[in-house]
Design an enzyme around this catalytic site. Sequence first.
Site, PDB file in Angstrom:
ATOM      1  N   ASP A  46      40.940   6.420  14.262  1.00 36.71           N
ATOM      2  CA  ASP A  46      39.958   5.707  15.089  1.00 36.71           C
ATOM      3  C   ASP A  46      38.604   5.694  14.388  1.00 36.71           C
ATOM      4  O   ASP A  46      37.974   6.734  14.244  1.00 36.71           O
ATOM      5  CB  ASP A  46      39.833   6.415  16.450  1.00 36.71           C
ATOM      6  CG  ASP A  46      38.827   5.753  17.359  1.00 36.71           C
ATOM      7  OD1 ASP A  46      39.240   4.894  18.163  1.00 36.71           O
ATOM      8  OD2 ASP A  46      37.631   6.089  17.261  1.00 36.71           O
ATOM      9  N   TYR A  51      30.092   3.549  12.600  1.00 36.43           N
ATOM     10  CA  TYR A  51      30.263   4.855  11.936  1.00 36.43           C
ATOM     11  C   TYR A  51      29.957   4.757  10.429  1.00 36.43           C
ATOM     12  O   TYR A  51      29.751   5.767   9.773  1.00 36.43           O
ATOM     13  CB  TYR A  51      31.687   5.411  12.111  1.00 36.43           C
ATOM     14  CG  TYR A  51      32.131   5.649  13.543  1.00 36.43           C
ATOM     15  CD1 TYR A  51      31.239   5.591  14.603  1.00 36.43           C
ATOM     16  CD2 TYR A  51      33.462   5.946  13.827  1.00 36.43           C
ATOM     17  CE1 TYR A  51      31.659   5.790  15.908  1.00 36.43           C
ATOM     18  CE2 TYR A  51      33.892   6.157  15.134  1.00 36.43           C
ATOM     19  CZ  TYR A  51      32.987   6.068  16.166  1.00 36.43           C
ATOM     20  OH  TYR A  51      33.413   6.269  17.452  1.00 36.43           O
ATOM     21  N   LYS A  76      35.909  -0.832  16.017  1.00 40.29           N
ATOM     22  CA  LYS A  76      35.157  -1.264  17.207  1.00 40.29           C
ATOM     23  C   LYS A  76      34.021  -2.218  16.855  1.00 40.29           C
ATOM     24  O   LYS A  76      33.385  -2.057  15.814  1.00 40.29           O
ATOM     25  CB  LYS A  76      34.573  -0.029  17.927  1.00 40.29           C
ATOM     26  CG  LYS A  76      35.583   1.085  18.132  1.00 40.29           C
ATOM     27  CD  LYS A  76      35.021   2.253  18.932  1.00 40.29           C
ATOM     28  CE  LYS A  76      35.988   3.424  18.880  1.00 40.29           C
ATOM     29  NZ  LYS A  76      35.713   4.389  17.796  1.00 40.29           N
ATOM     30  N   HIS A 109      32.678  -1.670  21.803  1.00 42.06           N
ATOM     31  CA  HIS A 109      32.242  -0.265  21.763  1.00 42.06           C
ATOM     32  C   HIS A 109      31.528   0.183  23.051  1.00 42.06           C
ATOM     33  O   HIS A 109      31.730   1.299  23.521  1.00 42.06           O
ATOM     34  CB  HIS A 109      31.321  -0.064  20.555  1.00 42.06           C
ATOM     35  CG  HIS A 109      31.360   1.308  19.974  1.00 42.06           C
ATOM     36  ND1 HIS A 109      31.293   1.581  18.631  1.00 42.06           N
ATOM     37  CD2 HIS A 109      31.464   2.523  20.574  1.00 42.06           C
ATOM     38  CE1 HIS A 109      31.347   2.883  18.430  1.00 42.06           C
ATOM     39  NE2 HIS A 109      31.445   3.485  19.599  1.00 42.06           N
TER      40      HIS A 109
HETATM   41  N1  LIG Z   1      33.948   4.945  21.891  1.00 42.04           N
HETATM   42  C1  LIG Z   1      32.937   5.768  21.882  1.00 42.04           C
HETATM   43  O1  LIG Z   1      31.857   5.462  22.401  1.00 42.04           O
HETATM   44  C2  LIG Z   1      33.088   7.093  21.212  1.00 42.04           C
HETATM   45  C3  LIG Z   1      32.087   8.064  21.362  1.00 42.04           C
HETATM   46  C4  LIG Z   1      32.263   9.301  20.743  1.00 42.04           C
HETATM   47  C5  LIG Z   1      33.418   9.540  20.006  1.00 42.04           C
HETATM   48  N2  LIG Z   1      34.368   8.564  19.854  1.00 42.04           N
HETATM   49  C6  LIG Z   1      35.609   8.804  19.073  1.00 42.04           C
HETATM   50  O2  LIG Z   1      36.208  10.008  19.514  1.00 42.04           O
HETATM   51  C7  LIG Z   1      36.383  10.875  18.388  1.00 42.04           C
HETATM   52  C8  LIG Z   1      36.348  12.337  18.810  1.00 42.04           C
HETATM   53  O3  LIG Z   1      35.140  12.660  19.474  1.00 42.04           O
HETATM   54  P1  LIG Z   1      33.941  13.499  18.762  1.00 42.04           P
HETATM   55  O4  LIG Z   1      34.002  13.236  17.314  1.00 42.04           O
HETATM   56  O5  LIG Z   1      32.699  13.195  19.502  1.00 42.04           O
HETATM   57  O6  LIG Z   1      34.220  15.017  19.066  1.00 42.04           O
HETATM   58  P2  LIG Z   1      35.457  16.026  19.290  1.00 42.04           P
HETATM   59  O7  LIG Z   1      36.704  15.510  18.665  1.00 42.04           O
HETATM   60  O8  LIG Z   1      35.449  16.376  20.729  1.00 42.04           O
HETATM   61  O9  LIG Z   1      34.933  17.307  18.490  1.00 42.04           O
HETATM   62  C9  LIG Z   1      34.699  17.290  17.110  1.00 42.04           C
HETATM   63  C10 LIG Z   1      34.034  18.601  16.732  1.00 42.04           C
HETATM   64  O10 LIG Z   1      34.923  19.677  17.010  1.00 42.04           O
HETATM   65  C11 LIG Z   1      35.151  20.456  15.838  1.00 42.04           C
HETATM   66  N3  LIG Z   1      36.582  20.795  15.815  1.00 42.04           N
HETATM   67  C12 LIG Z   1      37.633  19.945  15.653  1.00 42.04           C
HETATM   68  N4  LIG Z   1      38.797  20.611  15.717  1.00 42.04           N
HETATM   69  C13 LIG Z   1      38.496  21.909  15.944  1.00 42.04           C
HETATM   70  C14 LIG Z   1      39.282  23.082  16.112  1.00 42.04           C
HETATM   71  N5  LIG Z   1      40.608  23.039  16.065  1.00 42.04           N
HETATM   72  N6  LIG Z   1      38.632  24.245  16.303  1.00 42.04           N
HETATM   73  C15 LIG Z   1      37.265  24.300  16.344  1.00 42.04           C
HETATM   74  N7  LIG Z   1      36.475  23.221  16.198  1.00 42.04           N
HETATM   75  C16 LIG Z   1      37.081  22.035  16.005  1.00 42.04           C
HETATM   76  C17 LIG Z   1      34.765  19.575  14.674  1.00 42.04           C
HETATM   77  O11 LIG Z   1      34.252  20.353  13.614  1.00 42.04           O
HETATM   78  P3  LIG Z   1      34.955  20.359  12.138  1.00 42.04           P
HETATM   79  O12 LIG Z   1      34.823  18.960  11.595  1.00 42.04           O
HETATM   80  O13 LIG Z   1      34.152  21.368  11.394  1.00 42.04           O
HETATM   81  O14 LIG Z   1      36.389  20.764  12.338  1.00 42.04           O
HETATM   82  C18 LIG Z   1      33.674  18.717  15.270  1.00 42.04           C
HETATM   83  O15 LIG Z   1      32.421  19.350  15.179  1.00 42.04           O
HETATM   84  C19 LIG Z   1      35.243  10.452  17.465  1.00 42.04           C
HETATM   85  O16 LIG Z   1      35.370  10.972  16.159  1.00 42.04           O
HETATM   86  C20 LIG Z   1      35.345   8.960  17.577  1.00 42.04           C
HETATM   87  O17 LIG Z   1      36.433   8.470  16.797  1.00 42.04           O
HETATM   88  C21 LIG Z   1      34.213   7.355  20.468  1.00 42.04           C
END
Ligand SMILES: NC(=O)c1ccc[n+]([C@@H]2O[C@H](COP(=O)([O-])OP(=O)(O)OC[C@H]3O[C@@H](n4cnc5c(N)ncnc54)[C@H](OP(=O)(O)O)[C@@H]3O)[C@@H](O)[C@H]2O)c1
Length: 278
Positions: A46, A51, A76, A109
């Site tokens: 994704d 990004y 997106k 988005h």
């Molecule tokens: N459509 C939208 O508006 C929108 C908004 C926000 C996000 N998104 C999408 O959703 C995806 C996921 O959300 P997000 O990136 O906000 O956050 P997330 O997946 O909730 O969390 C990512 C964070 O958690 C850490 N992490 C990951 N796996 C871990 C584990 N097993 N143990 C400990 N820490 C861990 C990562 O650090 P490390 O890298 O150091 O592992 C990173 O800092 C995004 O990347 C994006 O593709 C979409």
Amino acid sequence: MSHAPLITLNDGVQIPQLGLGVWQLSDEQAFASSAAALAAGYRHIDTAMIYGNEAGVGRAIAESDVPRDEIFVTTKLWNADQGFDSTLRAYDASLKLMGLEKVDLYLIHWPLPSKNAYPSSWRALVQLQKQGRVGSIGVCNFNAEHLERIIGDTGVKPALNQIEIHPDFVQHDLVEFCQSQGIHTESWSPLGQGGELLNQLTLKGIAAHHGRTVAQVILRWHLQTGHIVIPRSSNPGRIVQNFAVFDFELSAEDMAAIAAIEQGKRLGPDPATFNLGA
Ligand SMILES: NC(=O)c1ccc[n+]([C@@H]2O[C@H](COP(=O)([O-])OP(=O)(O)OC[C@H]3O[C@@H](n4cnc5c(N)ncnc54)[C@H](OP(=O)(O)O)[C@@H]3O)[C@@H](O)[C@H]2O)c1
């Protein structure tokens, strides 16, 4: 190698229920993380125009041994590009950056109600799909009223709504509305952005009981709730760990205990008022 279960969307397309998110990763990090994820068995990535790493994701796909048709890729439409013609141009620009002929899922988005261009952007996505230029089409961060408007305009339902969901912010009413419309929900920030949720005591207890990490328990909760989920990591070990969630199950008691921890803490912006790039 295990693979994520497949979910069938309302247009008949199948999407792997767990994929890699790449928000906040540089182009090079997105390349490395996507490559590590594909090697670990992920078949779903994704990204988004905003990004700035679509090229890195595309390069990882091109250089992987996994055939293109086995990888589900999402990108997106950014807010500044909303509108009918500008949406068509933005889609072409994303394809060019990714080096792909089409993506499997193209999402609006944010709704940006104040700009009022999401209905024409949606019509552009519907046209792209009718022309066979994109796989599935969907939205992010749409509330019920935004969904009702685009469905009323076009008769075409988004395949999914990607929204903020984690155990601290479950969006029960919106999820229920999406379900009533046959629209799948996809959880963004599923791990609470790696913040204090990973130290939550109830989750820690459940994780210890299963001999898993808190992140794995949270991902299992998303899967068992029925959400599609896209955790981000730039760490190869955690990329593998986050995919090792298909061989255990949370009990009904675990699920009930997790349901009780919600405090309604939104981490991202409120879609009703967010207007960045409008
Ligand atoms: N459509 C939208 O508006 C929108 C908004 C926000 C996000 N998104 C999408 O959703 C995806 C996921 O959300 P997000 O990136 O906000 O956050 P997330 O997946 O909730 O969390 C990512 C964070 O958690 C850490 N992490 C990951 N796996 C871990 C584990 N097993 N143990 C400990 N820490 C861990 C990562 O650090 P490390 O890298 O150091 O592992 C990173 O800092 C995004 O990347 C994006 O593709 C979409």
